[in-house]
Design an enzyme around this catalytic site. Sequence first.
Site, mmCIF file in Angstrom:
data_model
loop_
_atom_site.group_PDB
_atom_site.id
_atom_site.type_symbol
_atom_site.label_atom_id
_atom_site.label_comp_id
_atom_site.label_asym_id
_atom_site.label_seq_id
_atom_site.Cartn_x
_atom_site.Cartn_y
_atom_site.Cartn_z
ATOM 1 N N GLU A 16 0.836 -1.212 0.000
ATOM 2 C CA GLU A 16 0.000 0.000 0.000
ATOM 3 C C GLU A 16 0.865 1.253 0.000
ATOM 4 O OE1 GLU A 16 -3.145 -0.050 -1.126
ATOM 5 O OE2 GLU A 16 -3.664 -1.374 0.532
ATOM 6 N N HIS A 17 0.477 2.188 -0.865
ATOM 7 C CA HIS A 17 1.222 3.446 -1.053
ATOM 8 C C HIS A 17 2.637 3.177 -1.554
ATOM 9 C CE1 HIS A 17 -1.854 6.250 0.359
ATOM 10 N NE2 HIS A 17 -2.211 5.275 1.186
ATOM 11 N N THR A 18 2.780 2.101 -2.286
ATOM 12 C CA THR A 18 4.076 1.770 -2.892
ATOM 13 C C THR A 18 4.071 2.025 -4.393
ATOM 14 O OG1 THR A 18 3.267 -0.489 -3.004
ATOM 15 C CG2 THR A 18 4.774 0.024 -1.208
ATOM 16 N N GLY A 104 -16.515 5.411 -3.208
ATOM 17 C CA GLY A 104 -15.868 6.037 -2.045
ATOM 18 C C GLY A 104 -15.484 5.044 -0.974
ATOM 19 N N SER A 108 -11.877 1.173 -5.772
ATOM 20 C CA SER A 108 -11.540 1.642 -7.125
ATOM 21 C C SER A 108 -12.708 1.727 -8.087
ATOM 22 C CB SER A 108 -10.451 0.760 -7.748
ATOM 23 O OG SER A 108 -9.266 0.976 -7.092
ATOM 24 N N SER A 109 -13.787 2.330 -7.621
ATOM 25 C CA SER A 109 -14.895 2.571 -8.551
ATOM 26 C C SER A 109 -14.427 3.508 -9.666
ATOM 27 C CB SER A 109 -16.103 3.146 -7.818
ATOM 28 O OG SER A 109 -15.764 4.361 -7.201
ATOM 29 N N SER A 110 -13.525 4.433 -9.359
ATOM 30 C CA SER A 110 -13.099 5.370 -10.420
ATOM 31 C C SER A 110 -12.261 4.669 -11.479
ATOM 32 C CB SER A 110 -12.385 6.595 -9.852
ATOM 33 O OG SER A 110 -11.547 6.253 -8.814
ATOM 34 N N GLU A 142 -6.485 10.444 -14.953
ATOM 35 C CA GLU A 142 -6.726 10.719 -13.534
ATOM 36 C C GLU A 142 -5.706 11.721 -12.994
ATOM 37 O OE1 GLU A 142 -8.411 7.686 -11.318
ATOM 38 O OE2 GLU A 142 -8.160 8.761 -9.426
ATOM 39 N N ASP A 154 -4.481 0.728 -9.577
ATOM 40 C CA ASP A 154 -5.914 0.453 -9.751
ATOM 41 C C ASP A 154 -6.269 0.245 -11.222
ATOM 42 O OD1 ASP A 154 -5.735 1.076 -7.103
ATOM 43 O OD2 ASP A 154 -6.815 2.980 -7.245
HETATM 44 C C1 GLA Z 1 -5.282 4.611 -4.203
HETATM 45 C C2 GLA Z 1 -4.524 4.985 -5.470
HETATM 46 C C3 GLA Z 1 -3.494 3.903 -5.822
HETATM 47 C C4 GLA Z 1 -2.616 3.564 -4.627
HETATM 48 C C5 GLA Z 1 -3.448 3.326 -3.376
HETATM 49 C C6 GLA Z 1 -2.602 3.159 -2.136
HETATM 50 O O1 GLA Z 1 -6.058 3.482 -4.439
HETATM 51 O O2 GLA Z 1 -5.417 5.154 -6.549
HETATM 52 O O3 GLA Z 1 -2.727 4.322 -6.920
HETATM 53 O O4 GLA Z 1 -1.633 4.548 -4.411
HETATM 54 O O5 GLA Z 1 -4.376 4.378 -3.141
HETATM 55 O O6 GLA Z 1 -1.830 2.010 -2.218
#
Ligand code: GLA
Length: 363
Positions: A16-18, A104, A108-110, A142, A154
């Site tokens: 996550e956040h990588t 929300g 990843s609905s977007s 995006e 995503d």
């Molecule tokens: C959101 C972002 C992704 C990712 C995650 C965190 O989903 O769209 O690109 O950075 O947060 O891992």
Amino acid sequence: MTRSFSAPGRVNLIGEHTDYNEGFVFPAAIDFSTTVEITPRPDRTVELASEHYPDTFSFPLDDPDAKPRHSWTDYPQGVALVLHHSGYPLTGASLFIRGNVPVGAGLSSSAALEVSCGLALAAVSGHTLSRLDLAKACLQAENEFVGMRCGIMDQFVSAHGCEDSAILLDCRSLEYRVVRLPASVRLVICNTMVKHQLAGSAYNERRQDCEAAARQMGLPSLRDVTAPMFTESAGALPARIRLRAQHVIQEIERTERAADVLMMGDLTLFGRYMYESHESLRDAYEVSCAELDLMVELARARPGVFGARMTGAGFGGCTINLVDAPHVNQFRREVAAAYHEATGITPEIYVCRAVQGAHEITT
Ligand code: GLA
């Protein structure tokens, strides 16, 4: 002729956040999706309508002054404009969008909206776009049109998902490996039903902190920092930046190791990495919240649970839980009741399957 296309949402198992630090992620596409019915038009206009919103919105493909309206339509409009101006000229079309990806909730609905519309628009315009180019066009839309500086996870997994499998993606080389999930476990997603304000700006701030950390260490990205290098140079970093970098550097390593142990079938160790990931997101990256922490603790105390952690950007949304199949019903009942008792909120709990990525569904 009207054709239909579909793209899934996703859940991230670990990493996550990588992605925007060029590290590893390990998501799966899930059986919540967005579908688009698309009919070509003789003019150069794209018309967008959705079962979820009353208004329709039309825009010309060739408008050089197109601006986001801060509405759901920004996602498909951004994708259309990126494709149209990057070598995939589009024909006009009317799109009708439906779907069941919770909005929300961090599923990843977007991305599902972008990827389904991008695939549909390219297909009716006669283009065969690779999955990777589709994902990249959606990411660019995006980042540049919507203004969210997200990474590629995503969009990539919505385009590349595989049935019953997760995808280990190297966000630097964009090479990936399909990893089959053990048949004995279920992906159980617990929606806290909370979404905190400022999630968007806090996300972009985290990304800036990571870029500052890499810059101060004289490297292009945190992907280039090994654990020993970090130990040596961490002292020179301001406290907040140091914590952010620590999470990212450890999480990148943890994700690779976690995918390895899952391939060997060691669910217990994989689960331990999930808990470690959550703790790091809570304490070092500071993107969790009380409700997510509670949901993880409630899950952890239940039988048959290998691991649990927040999934997606954080600040609310969902946790992902790996649960032994025979224990899933008990898990759902008990976690829902305990969460409701502690917070007064009724959570939603989804038992998901990993599914294939975006594809045509015209019948
Ligand atoms: C959101 C972002 C992704 C990712 C995650 C965190 O989903 O769209 O690109 O950075 O947060 O891992």
